[in-house]
Design an enzyme around this catalytic site. Structure first.
Site: not given
Length: 311
Positions: A177, A190
């Site tokens: 990501s 995350y």
């Protein structure tokens, strides 16, 4: 004297090879790199029951690949199987598996090897997001983020990499990501998991390269937020530079990178510029840019998915 000559020779060889790789990279910026044929290749996709995983399955179905679909959600995964078969997949298999559980990964991996064959393209896509500030995030949710987004990659590599090495043929795909490149407010756990996934995939690329395992390819994908529902409610202040990505567009870019055997793919390309700036700008300047781009507020409206799914 001979040692000096050997040193000069080694330096000249190094410079020559370096120049060749630079020219090759420049050439492929002008001329698209040839794409490999993945028809008949066994492609395993984790988190295949929805979102990015489902769209990846459809793309590889159209390319004639053998699909192995993993998801913790049995019903959603079987729906992906049905859609993939309608899209042209002649061989597709769905397996229910919680990739965060090591023993379950190893058990289902053995089943896949017996029933389907040797996986040659492994796409670690399954992911979850809590979307809470660090001190508000329950311990169990943080542990789950690390288990699904990072540790699952360890168990998947352990399960399938040995056969790839034995066959000198395989492709490891890490869906990381943009939050695995820079820290994001409201995404501490995350970001930690995605930084770890990227670092692991990169180190495994180095490991296979150092051991001259040239048949093993790696692709590391770092997209900005994608409209799959996983980041529902998130916004961007600068949609021209940092757009919330259309899922179909993101998948086309990912599959293209896999077919061209690219190591890194950042989506959108503005992320490359951000990483360049991060490497040398004063931190104060970096924070001003982040504030201008609205990075501190991207998670303000986060609601996430209504029910538990993997990507």
């Amino acid at each position: 004297m001979s040692s000096n000559l050997e040193s000069v020779k080694e330096t000249l060889v190094f410079l020559g090879k370096s120049l060749f790789t630079l020219l090759e990279a420049l050439l492929f910026q002008v001329i698209p790199k040839p794409q490999k044929n993945v028809a008949g290749e066994i492609v395993l996709i984790t988190g295949a029951g929805s979102g990015l995983g489902r769209l990846l399955a459809l793309q590889f179905a159209r390319l004639g690949s053998v699909l192995v679909l993993w998801d913790v959600n049995k019903e959603a995964n079987e729906e992906t199987l049905r859609i993939a078969q309608e899209a042209g997949a002649t061989r597709a298999h769905a397996y229910t598996c919680d990739c965060s559980q090591k023993e379950e990964v190893y058990r289902v991996a053995d089943q896949v090897k017996r029933e389907v064959g040797d996986v040659s393209i492994l796409i670690n896509n399954a992911g979850i997001v809590t979307g809470k500030k660090f001190l508000e995030c329950p311990d169990d949710l943080m542990e789950k983020s690390l288990d699904v987004n990072f540790k699952a990659h360890l168990w998947m590599y352990k399960a399938f990499l040995p056969t790839m090495i034995a066959n000198n043929h395989g492709h490891l795909v890490c869906i990381s990501s943009s939050a695995g490149l820079v820290g994001v407010y409201g995404l501490s756990d995350y970001c930690a998991s995605k930084f770890a996934a990227l670092g692991f995939a990169e180190s495994m690329f180095i490991e296979t390269f150092a051991q001259n395992q040239k048949g093993i390819k790696t692709t590391i994908v770092c997209p900005f937020f994608i409209k799959t529902g996983m980041f529902e409610g998130c916004t961007t202040k600068c949609p021209t530079l940092l757009p919330i990505l259309d899922p179909e567009y993101a998948v086309r870019k990912i599959v293209q990178a896999i077919l061209q055997e690219k190591l890194y793919v950042y989506i959108p390309k503005f992320l490359y510029f951000i990483m360049f700036l991060k490497s040398f700008l004063p931190i104060e300047t970096g924070m001003l840019i982040a504030d201008y781009l609205g990075v501190f507020h991207v998670m303000d409206g986060f609601t996430g998915q209504k029910k538990k799914t993997q990507r």
